[in-house]
Design an enzyme around this catalytic site. Structure first.
Site, PDB file in Angstrom:
ATOM      1  N   GLU B  35       0.823  -1.204   0.000  1.00  0.00           N
ATOM      2  CA  GLU B  35       0.000   0.000   0.000  1.00  0.00           C
ATOM      3  C   GLU B  35       0.863   1.263   0.000  1.00  0.00           C
ATOM      4  O   GLU B  35       0.485   2.292  -0.551  1.00  0.00           O
ATOM      5  CB  GLU B  35      -0.919   0.005   1.242  1.00  0.00           C
ATOM      6  N   THR B 113      -6.090  -0.422   2.960  1.00  0.00           N
ATOM      7  CA  THR B 113      -7.232  -1.122   2.395  1.00  0.00           C
ATOM      8  C   THR B 113      -8.133  -1.624   3.524  1.00  0.00           C
ATOM      9  O   THR B 113      -7.717  -1.711   4.680  1.00  0.00           O
ATOM     10  CB  THR B 113      -6.772  -2.296   1.523  1.00  0.00           C
ATOM     11  N   LYS B 254     -14.246  -1.853   7.478  1.00  0.00           N
ATOM     12  CA  LYS B 254     -13.680  -2.712   8.535  1.00  0.00           C
ATOM     13  C   LYS B 254     -12.205  -2.919   8.224  1.00  0.00           C
ATOM     14  O   LYS B 254     -11.869  -3.364   7.127  1.00  0.00           O
ATOM     15  CB  LYS B 254     -14.437  -4.045   8.482  1.00  0.00           C
ATOM     16  N   ASP B 255     -11.336  -2.579   9.190  1.00  0.00           N
ATOM     17  CA  ASP B 255      -9.905  -2.789   8.964  1.00  0.00           C
ATOM     18  C   ASP B 255      -9.267  -3.459  10.168  1.00  0.00           C
ATOM     19  O   ASP B 255      -9.977  -3.957  11.058  1.00  0.00           O
ATOM     20  CB  ASP B 255      -9.206  -1.456   8.623  1.00  0.00           C
ATOM     21  N   MET B 256      -7.919  -3.453  10.220  1.00  0.00           N
ATOM     22  CA  MET B 256      -7.218  -4.133  11.302  1.00  0.00           C
ATOM     23  C   MET B 256      -6.297  -3.202  12.095  1.00  0.00           C
ATOM     24  O   MET B 256      -5.515  -3.678  12.916  1.00  0.00           O
ATOM     25  CB  MET B 256      -6.409  -5.318  10.742  1.00  0.00           C
ATOM     26  N   GLU B 257      -6.373  -1.882  11.845  1.00  0.00           N
ATOM     27  CA  GLU B 257      -5.451  -0.957  12.532  1.00  0.00           C
ATOM     28  C   GLU B 257      -6.093   0.339  13.039  1.00  0.00           C
ATOM     29  O   GLU B 257      -5.661   0.886  14.073  1.00  0.00           O
ATOM     30  CB  GLU B 257      -4.273  -0.554  11.615  1.00  0.00           C
ATOM     31  N   ASP B 280     -12.669  -5.555  -0.622  1.00  0.00           N
ATOM     32  CA  ASP B 280     -13.592  -6.689  -0.652  1.00  0.00           C
ATOM     33  C   ASP B 280     -14.878  -6.332   0.083  1.00  0.00           C
ATOM     34  O   ASP B 280     -14.876  -5.467   0.962  1.00  0.00           O
ATOM     35  CB  ASP B 280     -12.959  -7.935  -0.024  1.00  0.00           C
TER      36      ASP B 280
END
Lengths: 322, 322
Positions: B35, B113, B254-257, B280
């Protein structure tokens, strides 16, 4: 980041080239002040309101000399908005990182309460010395393309099927013996596994983040401590997905900080010992929140007794004597 | 921690007393190098191998001048053992904390992303400016004592019943109107809620950790950006419990960070903007891992285009002009 006060590289080299130097400084990371304060009293530590940390962070530090050891107890403190202890992995990793940078300890001890698994022999009040830590709520390995009929329960119009972690592990490790897989379709299963699952498996291993605690065979033997594996997650409860990963982690105790403390400590190359006291039985019939509150005072007393014994044992010893 | 290079308090005072000072330094936190690298090229940044961070951490820094802005792009880098990008909340919070301490930026931009929810209007390739962030996998509010018969499906010999988050929120917020609760038993329900649920609700709010991004009404209007809420968790998939909290968080992406970057930034009092590009559709019919890989290159290009526009807009402006 400004250079840390001590020269880490030099101190590491010193430690390695003079293995007989006694451990001189111990940093405790303790998530809840209820867990920490009896130890602050026991070791006669004083609260420090110095400027080791950025202005405004809620982190608490208590320090002093106990026998030959410089002891610092660090707590993440109270959340400014909600007034609760800043439990969990993000807060624990930040506190560990910042306090190791500032204080350059020889050894970290992460002490606290935990849930225990009766199926692995845990009872309320037990204090475990942890051999290994891992996370149970950082999953990458839960999705697999569905082939109608190949797995039980996958018939139907949906093109993809979500499997739980235990099932994926089962597929990866024991697919040939899994009686629920149609053996004629094994080549197709293996193709799916290699194209979809294997690349995710590496990420999943990163997510699980399994790490060893500092091995302390003499400490275990001398103090007759129970030894078990620890699994860490950011929720008080346990979903079926958490349970599957906890099973794969072979964990006896479950907390909300350990594996994150281990991650930050490994980044900064400081060894960690974990002491976890069981407040509630996860696979029992009482809800965690209620059982936790009922047992907290007695279990914290047991934890503090064990911590004191461990600190007394460490005092005057080298790493190789632990 | 050694004092940071700049005097934070003084710089904050300056910023507040001279609101017309243009933003001069922007710190990007980007989880994956895939990214980040197109932006490194675009802004003609150079990789820095200086000693801002402790020896051995995998964190990557790229920096340089773009127009009137000092830009630093920080990535958590590759895990030493597994070679994958160090995604997730623990790594993101540590990187944010350490790089803010070292670089004292005016503004953080967390770009990356994300998964998007079709039900909230997201499509693959959309780039969202985030208004609010929260976590969806730090639960404290999932356990309630069972009263046989009071809730549907709770009959039987088990003394306790585990409810999912959406049901607890429903009980707390709308119990009087919930047709599934026997109204004659409402006093008992409320007693349970007050003794077991309410104390946990405060912890649950801490866990959810809802925070606002820096408001940027002119930026949104000028660049015609889609605006949505972001929910953060450490897993690529989504369990039913995650889904319930994501719904309560009213999240579009929705992410992870994100929420972990926000936590560390708030500790150090630096405003954050989040730009999240949809790779997605979470509530679609393809598995996340596969869809992610298929769309990654095109979506990263869309993200980088949006980031460039945002940086061009910020250049030369004060906070109040955003």
């Amino acid at each position: 980041m400004a250079p840390p006060p001590g020269d880490k590289t030099a101190s590491k080299v010193n430690q390695e080239s003079t293995p007989k130097r006694s451990i001189s400084s111990v940093l405790f990371v303790i998530a809840m002040q209820t867990e920490a304060l009896p130890l602050v009293d026991k070791f006669q530590l004083a609260e420090q309101s110095d400027s080791l940390f950025p202005e405004g962070v809620p982190w608490m530090r208590y320090s002093g000399k106990y026998k030959d050891l410089n002891i610092n107890i660090l707590c993440p403190g109270k959340d400014k908005k909600f007034g609760v202890d800043c439990v969990g992995t993000v807060s624990a990793s930040l506190l560990t990182y910042a306090s190791v940078q500032a204080l350059q300890p020889d050894l970290i001890i992460n002490a606290g309460t935990a849930g225990g698994f009766r199926a692995k022999g845990a009872s309320v009040g037990d204090v475990y010395l942890v051999s290994d830590v891992a996370f149970h709520d950082r999953r990458f390995l839960f999705l697999i393309r569905k082939i109608p009929g190949i797995f039980p329960g996958t018939e139907g119009p949906t093109a993809y099927h979500r499997l739980d972690a235990s099932y994926c592990y089962c597929l990866l490790n024991e697919a040939q013996d899994d009686i629920s897989v149609d053996q004629k379709l094994m080549p197709a299963v293996l193709e799916i596994l290699s194209s979809v699952i294997y690349p995710m498996q590496v990420l999943d291993l990163y997510g699980v983040g399994s790490r060893q605690a500092l091995p302390t065979p003499n400490l275990v033997k001398e103090l007759k401590l129970k030894v078990g594996k620890l699994s860490t997650g950011d929720s008080l409860d346990m979903t079926s997905q958490d349970a599957a990963v906890i099973l794969a982690n072979n964990a006896t105790v479950k907390d909300m900080e350990g594996a994150a403390v281990a991650y930050a400590a490994e980044l900064l190359k400081v060894p960690v010992i974990f002491l976890k006291a069981v407040t509630d039985i996860v696979d029992g019939d009482k809800p965690t929140s209620e059982e936790c509150l009922q047992n907290l005072a007695a279990v914290v007393a047991a934890l503090d007794k064990a911590v004191t014994k461990v600190v007394d044992f460490i005092n005057g010893k080298t790493f190789s004597e632990l």
